[in-house]
Each structure stands twice: as structure tokens, then as C-alpha cells.
Design a protein around this motif. Structure first.
Motif, PDB file in Angstrom:
ATOM      1  N   GLN A   1       0.850  -1.183   0.000  1.00 14.69           N
ATOM      2  CA  GLN A   1       0.000   0.000   0.000  1.00 14.69           C
ATOM      3  C   GLN A   1       0.886   1.234   0.000  1.00 14.69           C
ATOM      4  N   THR A   2       0.754   2.052  -1.014  1.00 21.72           N
ATOM      5  CA  THR A   2       1.554   3.267  -1.141  1.00 21.72           C
ATOM      6  C   THR A   2       0.655   4.491  -1.155  1.00 21.72           C
ATOM      7  N   ALA A   3       1.275   5.657  -1.105  1.00 28.63           N
ATOM      8  CA  ALA A   3       0.548   6.922  -1.234  1.00 28.63           C
ATOM      9  C   ALA A   3       1.353   7.840  -2.140  1.00 28.63           C
ATOM     10  N   ARG A   4       0.655   8.702  -2.863  1.00 31.22           N
ATOM     11  CA  ARG A   4       1.337   9.657  -3.744  1.00 31.22           C
ATOM     12  C   ARG A   4       1.945  10.778  -2.906  1.00 31.22           C
ATOM     13  N   GLN A   5       3.031  11.349  -3.378  1.00 34.97           N
ATOM     14  CA  GLN A   5       3.697  12.407  -2.624  1.00 34.97           C
ATOM     15  C   GLN A   5       2.848  13.670  -2.528  1.00 34.97           C
ATOM     16  N   ASP A   6       1.895  13.851  -3.463  1.00 39.30           N
ATOM     17  CA  ASP A   6       1.029  15.026  -3.403  1.00 39.30           C
ATOM     18  C   ASP A   6      -0.271  14.752  -2.639  1.00 39.30           C
ATOM     19  N   ALA A   7      -0.403  13.537  -2.078  1.00 43.58           N
ATOM     20  CA  ALA A   7      -1.595  13.217  -1.283  1.00 43.58           C
ATOM     21  C   ALA A   7      -1.529  13.950   0.048  1.00 43.58           C
ATOM     22  N   VAL A   8      -2.689  14.361   0.543  1.00 42.98           N
ATOM     23  CA  VAL A   8      -2.709  15.064   1.830  1.00 42.98           C
ATOM     24  C   VAL A   8      -2.490  14.075   2.961  1.00 42.98           C
ATOM     25  N   VAL A   9      -1.910  14.567   4.034  1.00 39.82           N
ATOM     26  CA  VAL A   9      -1.560  13.719   5.174  1.00 39.82           C
ATOM     27  C   VAL A   9      -2.791  13.031   5.749  1.00 39.82           C
ATOM     28  N   ALA A  10      -3.934  13.709   5.697  1.00 37.23           N
ATOM     29  CA  ALA A  10      -5.148  13.149   6.297  1.00 37.23           C
ATOM     30  C   ALA A  10      -5.517  11.802   5.697  1.00 37.23           C
ATOM     31  N   GLU A  11      -5.131  11.545   4.437  1.00 40.11           N
ATOM     32  CA  GLU A  11      -5.468  10.274   3.800  1.00 40.11           C
ATOM     33  C   GLU A  11      -4.770   9.091   4.459  1.00 40.11           C
ATOM     34  N   LEU A  12      -3.668   9.355   5.168  1.00 44.99           N
ATOM     35  CA  LEU A  12      -2.932   8.273   5.815  1.00 44.99           C
ATOM     36  C   LEU A  12      -3.509   7.892   7.166  1.00 44.99           C
ATOM     37  N   VAL A  13      -4.328   8.773   7.735  1.00 41.79           N
ATOM     38  CA  VAL A  13      -4.837   8.525   9.090  1.00 41.79           C
ATOM     39  C   VAL A  13      -5.641   7.233   9.182  1.00 41.79           C
ATOM     40  N   PRO A  14      -6.643   6.985   8.306  1.00 49.13           N
ATOM     41  CA  PRO A  14      -7.386   5.718   8.415  1.00 49.13           C
ATOM     42  C   PRO A  14      -6.502   4.495   8.211  1.00 49.13           C
ATOM     43  N   ARG A  15      -5.525   4.591   7.331  1.00 47.79           N
ATOM     44  CA  ARG A  15      -4.660   3.432   7.079  1.00 47.79           C
ATOM     45  C   ARG A  15      -3.852   3.065   8.312  1.00 47.79           C
ATOM     46  N   MET A  16      -3.320   4.081   8.986  1.00 48.13           N
ATOM     47  CA  MET A  16      -2.478   3.797  10.139  1.00 48.13           C
ATOM     48  C   MET A  16      -3.289   3.590  11.413  1.00 48.13           C
ATOM     49  N   ALA A  17      -4.470   4.219  11.474  1.00 42.44           N
ATOM     50  CA  ALA A  17      -5.283   4.085  12.691  1.00 42.44           C
ATOM     51  C   ALA A  17      -6.045   2.772  12.720  1.00 42.44           C
ATOM     52  N   ASP A  18      -6.734   2.442  11.617  1.00 41.79           N
ATOM     53  CA  ASP A  18      -7.600   1.261  11.598  1.00 41.79           C
ATOM     54  C   ASP A  18      -6.995   0.078  10.855  1.00 41.79           C
ATOM     55  N   ALA A  19      -6.299   0.354   9.745  1.00 40.52           N
ATOM     56  CA  ALA A  19      -5.745  -0.750   8.951  1.00 40.52           C
ATOM     57  C   ALA A  19      -4.467  -1.325   9.559  1.00 40.52           C
ATOM     58  N   GLY A  20      -3.885  -0.628  10.533  1.00 40.22           N
ATOM     59  CA  GLY A  20      -2.738  -1.177  11.242  1.00 40.22           C
ATOM     60  C   GLY A  20      -1.401  -0.992  10.566  1.00 40.22           C
ATOM     61  N   LEU A  21      -1.317  -0.119   9.538  1.00 38.31           N
ATOM     62  CA  LEU A  21      -0.033   0.110   8.893  1.00 38.31           C
ATOM     63  C   LEU A  21       0.845   0.984   9.781  1.00 38.31           C
ATOM     64  N   HIS A  22       2.109   0.654   9.879  1.00 39.43           N
ATOM     65  CA  HIS A  22       3.046   1.441  10.677  1.00 39.43           C
ATOM     66  C   HIS A  22       3.886   2.359   9.808  1.00 39.43           C
ATOM     67  N   GLN A  23       3.920   2.088   8.515  1.00 38.35           N
ATOM     68  CA  GLN A  23       4.656   2.916   7.594  1.00 38.35           C
ATOM     69  C   GLN A  23       4.054   2.766   6.195  1.00 38.35           C
ATOM     70  N   VAL A  24       4.111   3.847   5.425  1.00 37.46           N
ATOM     71  CA  VAL A  24       3.553   3.840   4.070  1.00 37.46           C
ATOM     72  C   VAL A  24       4.598   4.397   3.113  1.00 37.46           C
ATOM     73  N   PRO A  25       5.070   3.603   2.152  1.00 31.91           N
ATOM     74  CA  PRO A  25       5.995   4.133   1.146  1.00 31.91           C
ATOM     75  C   PRO A  25       5.310   5.211   0.300  1.00 31.91           C
ATOM     76  N   ILE A  26       6.056   6.244  -0.050  1.00 29.56           N
ATOM     77  CA  ILE A  26       5.526   7.353  -0.840  1.00 29.56           C
ATOM     78  C   ILE A  26       6.129   7.291  -2.241  1.00 29.56           C
TER      79      ILE A  26
END
Length: 395
Positions: free
Chosen positions: A327-352
Motif C-alpha cells: 500500500q503506497t501513497a502519492r507524494q502530493d496526497a494530503v496527510v489526512a489520507e494516511l490517518v485511516p490506514r495507520m489508525a484502523d488498517a494497522g499500517l506502521h509505515q507507508v511508502p511514498i
């Protein structure tokens, strides 16, 4: 003119491409339905090639595929039940006006009971009463053809067309969020903002039929929260908070070398990249332990480095145990998009990654916490005349 403008419904903005997609779906659905009817003239015995209310069904199926009014049970159950009620009323109630009124009323009531509300079905109930001698002579055969067969054919077309054009159909209800730690606590995202119970209370108070299912409403409110957060926190992007000097491995890297990188950089995850530096996976310390020859009798007596040295086959390759796709995120994605992934999906890090899926950085939970703290501090500072933040606000 002011009153006239207020009478015009304020529809949700829809792109031209989506409008063309809907029109194409309706065209294909009705055209194929007519072709099926043409090929089956001998079976119809004078019944119409097309049932007019199915045109309204087509609009729901292609324009509102996520609506509870357009789901398979709604169209198939609603249409056939309403047609059957219309045929029954036409047979047993001599006065045509009363029969039509009762058919429309009973069909709506039954659709509520059976949870298959579909607006065009009401027209089918009236059609069974007022459609003329041919339909009346067909009796309950009208329920099978053209209503049942036409509804089923339209469903098949909608199922194929919607999914091929990027619209999920049918719209299945999401399962309830599960606490990954298997405790009774709600998931992190449920503890803040709009809760599922809040939505249930408001829907009960609203007490009207809404042309959107509960899951879609909840998703809409979540997106609204994210948008409000972005507006308040200035739309901070992943590129602003990510670590850019990222240690990486390839699928051919040995676990021994990967473990050295873990210890050297004091990190818990390594992005896995291809030869052209595209992010294709991720390997964590947990992956190493999960794929080790763990001995329960001695495992609790060893530290992580001891486990690595003794029970992990360090001659294996990263590609054998990595998590892929990642699971990755784009560098222009807003930080808020990572909150559900790390809060509920259990990801500790997301490659950009950038637009070409090339790895450009990584965001960890620590980076996210720092970003949220920074954003909250900026808002509190701007809200005070002297721009200072009291110590009580950051404790």
C-alpha cells in the motif's frame, strides 16, 4: 424567478464523462432488451417487446448503481411482486380505478415489508391493471414475461457494464470494522469524529427514504471530515513530512543483508524496489519473525536479534517473504489520507511514490504524529493574538 430557481433540484455535480457513461449504459441496456424481445416474439403471444417502466429502472441501474433502490433484489423483487399484485387486483377488483389504486398502494406496502423498494415497480403495478386486454389476458404470465425476464436481462447488463466502467455493482454492505487487537474497544477512527452510532441516531430522526445506502452515507461523512481537516490544517502533503533518504532492498537481497539494514538504521520496515526503483513490496521485522522456525518453548527467552541469528534462515531472499503488493501513497496526497490506514488498517509505515510509482520517500507513524501535532499547534497559534501556544495546549 427566485421561486422558480428554488424549484429546480440541486443535483450533485457530475462530470461529462460520467453523464456519457450513464447514457451509454441506458442505451445498451434498452437496446439489448429490445433485441431479446424481438427474438422471442413467439413466446410473448402479443405482449409488448419492452416494458416501459424498465426504462426508469435503467436510469437507476446505470446512474445510481450504489443506491439501495437499484440493487438486484430491489429491481427483481420489486418489479415481479408489484406486477403480481397488479394482476391480482385486475382479476379480483372489477372497478378499474379502484383496482389501480389498490395495486399501487399494496405494491409499495409490500416493497417496504420485503425491503425491495424500487420506484418503477409502482408503474408496473398500474400497467398490469391499465395495460389493455392483451396484458390482462396474459394474467400472471405477465409477471414472467416481460417483467421478470426483462428485469433479469437488465440486471445482467448493469452488472457487466457498471463493473467494466469502474462502478462497483451490486453495492454490498461493508462488514463492521473489527478491532485488530481483538479487544472490546472501538477502532481508533470510531473514537473520534462521526461515529456509526451517531449516523444511526440521525437517520432514525430524519425518518425519510434516502436514495443512498448507509455505508455510502458513512463514507461521505468520512470524506467530509477529511476535507474539513485538510482545510483547517492547510492541506499538508506527504511530501512535506516524509523521510526522503530511505533504506531499500530488492527481492534478490538476502535476509541477512536486510537484517543488517534493520539494525544499522534502527528501523522496522524496508521498502522493496525493482531495478527501476519502483515500490513493489515491503518487508518488516514482523515478517522475519513470522517466517522463522519459531520455537514456543525457547522463543520467549530470546531477544529479537537472538531470534534473527538462531531461527531465521538468513540465506533466504527478501522476495520470498515480502508483502506484495504494498500500500503506497502519492507524494502530493494530503496527510489526512494516511490517518485511516495507520489508525484502523494497522499500517506502521507507508511508502511514498511519485506519478510513475517510483519510490521517493516513506511516512511512518512517528512522522504522522509529528505532522498532526504541528498542524494543531499552527491552528492554535493563529487563533491567539500573540501567536503563542500555552503549555497546557501541548501537554
Amino acid at each position: 424567478m427566485s421561486l422558480f430557481k428554488r424549484l429546480i433540484p440541486d443535483l450533485t455535480p457530475v462530470s461529462r464523462i460520467e453523464q456519457l457513461r450513464v447514457c451509454a449504459g441506458v442505451l445498451i441496456g434498452i437496446l439489448l432488451l429490445g433485441l431479446i424481445g424481438t427474438r422471442s416474439r413467439d413466446l410473448m403471444e402479443g405482449l409488448p417487446l419492452l416494458s416501459a417502466p424498465l426504462g426508469a429502472s435503467a436510469i437507476l441501474l446505470f446512474a445510481l448503481p450504489g443506491s439501495p433502490l437499484a440493487q438486484p433484489w430491489s429491481i427483481l423483487g420489486g418489479n415481479m411482486i408489484s406486477a403480481a399484485i397488479g394482476v391480482a387486483c385486475a382479476r379480483w377488483i372489477p372497478e378499474e380505478l379502484i383496482a389501480a389504486s389498490m395495486a399501487g398502494t399494496l405494491s409499495v406496502a409490500m416493497m417496504f415489508v420485503l425491503r425491495c423498494l424500487h420506484p418503477p415497480s409502482g408503474a408496473l403495478a398500474l400497467m398490469a391493471v391499465l395495460g389493455g386486454p392483451t396484458i390482462k389476458a396474459a394474467g400472471f404470465g405477465f409477471v414472467v414475461w416481460p417483467v421478470g425476464a426483462g428485469s433479469l436481462a437488465m440486471l445482467v447488463v448493469a452488472l457487466i457494464f457498471n463493473n467494466l466502467t469502474g462502478k462497483r455493482y451490486p453495492h454490498l454492505s461493508k462488514s463492521a470494522p473489527v478491532n485488530r487487537h481483538k479487544t472490546s474497544d472501538p477502532t481508533p477512527m470510531e473514537r473520534v469524529g462521526v461515529k456509526a452510532t451517531d449516523l444511526d441516531i440521525v437517520l432514525n430522526q430524519y425518518d425519510q427514504v434516502i436514495d443512498m445506502d448507509r455505508d455510502s452515507l458513512e463514507d461521505l461523512f468520512r470524506r467530509l471530515e477529511m476535507q474539513a481537516y485538510n482545510r483547517r490544517f492547510g492541506g499538508m502533503t506527504c511530501a512535506e513530512i516524509m523521510s526522503r533518504d530511505v533504506a531499500t532492498v530488492t527481492p534478490e537481497t538476502s535476509l541477512r543483508d536486510a537484517w543488517k539494514l534493520f539494525r544499522q538504521h534502527h528501523i522496522k520496515a524496508l521498502p522493496v524496489v525493482s531495478g527501476d526503483h519502483r515500490a513493489i513490496g515491503i518487508i518488516t521485522q514482523t515478517d522475519l519473525i513470522k517466517h522463522s522456525d519459531w520455537d514456543l518453548r525457547t522463543g520467549f527467552q530470546m531477544s529479537v536479534p537472538q531470534i534473527a541469528r538462531r531461527v531465521i534462515r538468513l540465506d533466504r531472499k527478501v522476495g520470498e517473504i515480502m508483502t506484495s503488493p504494498v500500500q503506497t501513497a502519492r507524494q502530493d496526497a494530503v496527510v489526512a489520507e494516511l490517518v485511516p490506514r495507520m489508525a484502523d488498517a494497522g499500517l506502521h509505515q507507508v511508502p511514498i511514490v511519485d506519478r510513475d510509482s517510483l519510490l521517493v520517500g516513506i511516512v511512518t507513524q512517528s512522522d504522522l504524529v509529528a505532522a498532526l501535532f504541528r498542524g494543531r499547534g499552527m491552528i492554535q497559534a493563529e487563533s491567539r493574538p500573540n501567536g503563542r501556544i500555552p503549555l497546557s495546549a501541548v501537554r
